[in-house]
Design a protein around this motif. Structure first.
Motif, PDB file in Angstrom:
ATOM      1  N   GLY B  80       0.733  -1.231   0.000  1.00 22.24           N
ATOM      2  CA  GLY B  80       0.000   0.000   0.000  1.00 22.24           C
ATOM      3  C   GLY B  80       0.767   1.288   0.000  1.00 22.24           C
ATOM      4  O   GLY B  80       1.617   1.509   0.823  1.00 22.24           O
ATOM      5  N   LEU B  81       0.392   2.101  -0.920  1.00 24.37           N
ATOM      6  CA  LEU B  81       0.648   3.518  -0.818  1.00 24.37           C
ATOM      7  C   LEU B  81      -0.691   4.109  -0.435  1.00 24.37           C
ATOM      8  O   LEU B  81      -1.597   4.204  -1.237  1.00 24.37           O
ATOM      9  CB  LEU B  81       1.036   4.079  -2.187  1.00 24.37           C
ATOM     10  N   GLU B  86      -7.091   8.249   4.199  1.00 21.92           N
ATOM     11  CA  GLU B  86      -7.766   7.106   3.590  1.00 21.92           C
ATOM     12  C   GLU B  86      -7.828   5.949   4.578  1.00 21.92           C
ATOM     13  O   GLU B  86      -8.848   5.278   4.722  1.00 21.92           O
ATOM     14  CB  GLU B  86      -7.003   6.652   2.332  1.00 21.92           C
ATOM     15  N   TYR B 162      -1.598  14.829   0.943  1.00 23.14           N
ATOM     16  CA  TYR B 162      -1.701  14.172  -0.361  1.00 23.14           C
ATOM     17  C   TYR B 162      -2.856  14.733  -1.174  1.00 23.14           C
ATOM     18  O   TYR B 162      -2.721  15.006  -2.357  1.00 23.14           O
ATOM     19  CB  TYR B 162      -1.864  12.659  -0.195  1.00 23.14           C
ATOM     20  N   GLU B 166      -2.380  16.536  -4.733  1.00 20.82           N
ATOM     21  CA  GLU B 166      -2.951  15.960  -5.948  1.00 20.82           C
ATOM     22  C   GLU B 166      -4.070  16.825  -6.504  1.00 20.82           C
ATOM     23  O   GLU B 166      -4.137  17.056  -7.701  1.00 20.82           O
ATOM     24  CB  GLU B 166      -3.456  14.544  -5.664  1.00 20.82           C
TER      25      GLU B 166
END
Lengths: 239, 239
Positions: B80-81, B86, B162, B166
């Motif tokens: 996993g990234l 999340e 993140y 993004e």
DNA sequence: TAGTGGTCTAGACCACCGT
DNA sequence: CGGTGGTCTAGACCACTAT
């Protein structure tokens, strides 16, 4: 020889990267150029390049090209399924395996669940310590479904079970699910490992599957904290 | 909609596996049947099936077919990234992020090496503790090359860096090399975490790259021993 | 033998990047 | 704009598995 075309292209490009003919930061020849050079179709070239990309050797960028990365030269394997024997050879330090147990047993409840077997099945139970530079730092507990492995000896366990399975029995290991956590030491750990006062071990649980998707082996690899190291290479999916 | 054909087939098959329309142990329709059903070419079907296979949902067997596996339903992501946000949503427990530091600094020697920057560059240093169910169990130390991230605030750090990178900056994270080891606690760990007497932490070092293959971020994620868990899914290569 | 997945080809169109 | 990699097609041959 019996190699696939795309695999031989992959290996050729890989050796050129490792030998510095394609240096990190530089671009590989374009796919069309490679099509010319190798006299093959573009899809075949793309298969080879995708392998390089998946293994972390290059990064493909749309509209630009394939860039050679400087990662990919790991001491340890990339998201690794690797046997202790392979590992020992890689690090090049004196090491040996001590076999404490190698028996056929009836599975207990926990094992039945882990290996998806019933009380009627028999299971090989192998307990081994891995010694590196005179210290026993890894305790490997392996459980095999007897259905797949009819016989097993201490000699085989001292060498490499994987080699025996793959080369002698023709069993093809396909993939494994791996779970890593840190657990308190058990009595077994204290008995079979040189723990040097550490109260916890890193536990790597492996669920190993065969090529035909049947669950074949459950392994617990218990590592002394200070000697544990794991390298992984993850690609972020833009789905 | 803007989705690729093979991705939409992948997602369709995946949902049918998850909903039990294709049950584990059963065979998927053959590639030729899927070609008919989806009205596409075989290579496109194969791309979708290969994705399912790489993600651990099916196992393809030559001459037989594609078997649905019972792995693949992980609580945690496959190799996993994943961001803490999340993750927190996934486990569904009360959690929050405490920002201790969010500054521009000059890189020291260690950081220069890790991030491939020079003394002339400036680097964002972010230190955050992750609290789950009232206990600070993860200490995240993030370092970003300022070249890629012009501004950063404590508010952003409390939410998800993140997401900010993004969605706001349009930066595309591509892949990461990950190293896991167990280290002794530092003073910083003792200060910012609720260690409950543990003397070691699991350290996950991440080297994060962008889509254009430039090294972008170095992260250390320091986990309290008892709360660490990592799942990986490795395929053995028969090269 | 018929059906499966694995490899390979020669062509096409597209989205993206540089100039 | 020309070149790049990403997707897609329609066909071919092969190796393997079943019956």
């Amino acid at each position: 020889m019996g190699e696939n075309k795309y695999l031989s292209i992959y290996n050729d490009l890989l050796s050129k990267i490792k030998n510095g003919i394609f240096q990190s930061g530089m671009k590989l020849p374009s796919e069309n150029q490679l099509v010319e050079q190798y006299g093959t179709s573009r899809e075949t070239i793309r298969k080879a390049l995708n392998l390089l990309s998946e293994h972390g050797y290059i990064q493909k960028i749309k509209g630009k090209g394939s860039i050679v990365l400087d990662v990919g030269k790991f001491d340890f394997p990339v998201s690794g399924l690797i046997s202790f024997k392979e590992l020992a050879q890689k690090i090049g330090k004196p090491s040996r395996t001590i076999v404490y147990e190698c028996d056929l047993v009836k599975p207990d409840e926990k094992l039945k669940k882990h290996l998806h077997v019933t009380s009627k099945d028999e299971v090989w139970k192998v307990i081994r310590a891995r010694e590196i530079e005179g210290e026993r730092i890894i305790l490997d507990k392996d459980f095999f479904n007897k259905q797949f492995v009819p016989s097993l000896t201490r000699e085989i366990c001292e060498d490499s079970i994987y080699e025996y399975l793959e080369e002698e029995l023709g069993i093809k290991i396909s993939f494994a699910k791996k779970e890593i956590s840190v657990d308190e030491c058990t009595e077994e750990d204290k008995k079979y490992l040189d723990l040097k006062g550490y109260t916890h071990v890193v536990v790597v649980r492996n669920y190993v599957y065969l090529d035909d998707a049947s669950l074949f082996q459950y392994t617990e690899s218990r590592h002394r904290l200070d000697k544990f190291r794991f390298v992984d290479f993850a690609r972020r999916e833009h789905l």
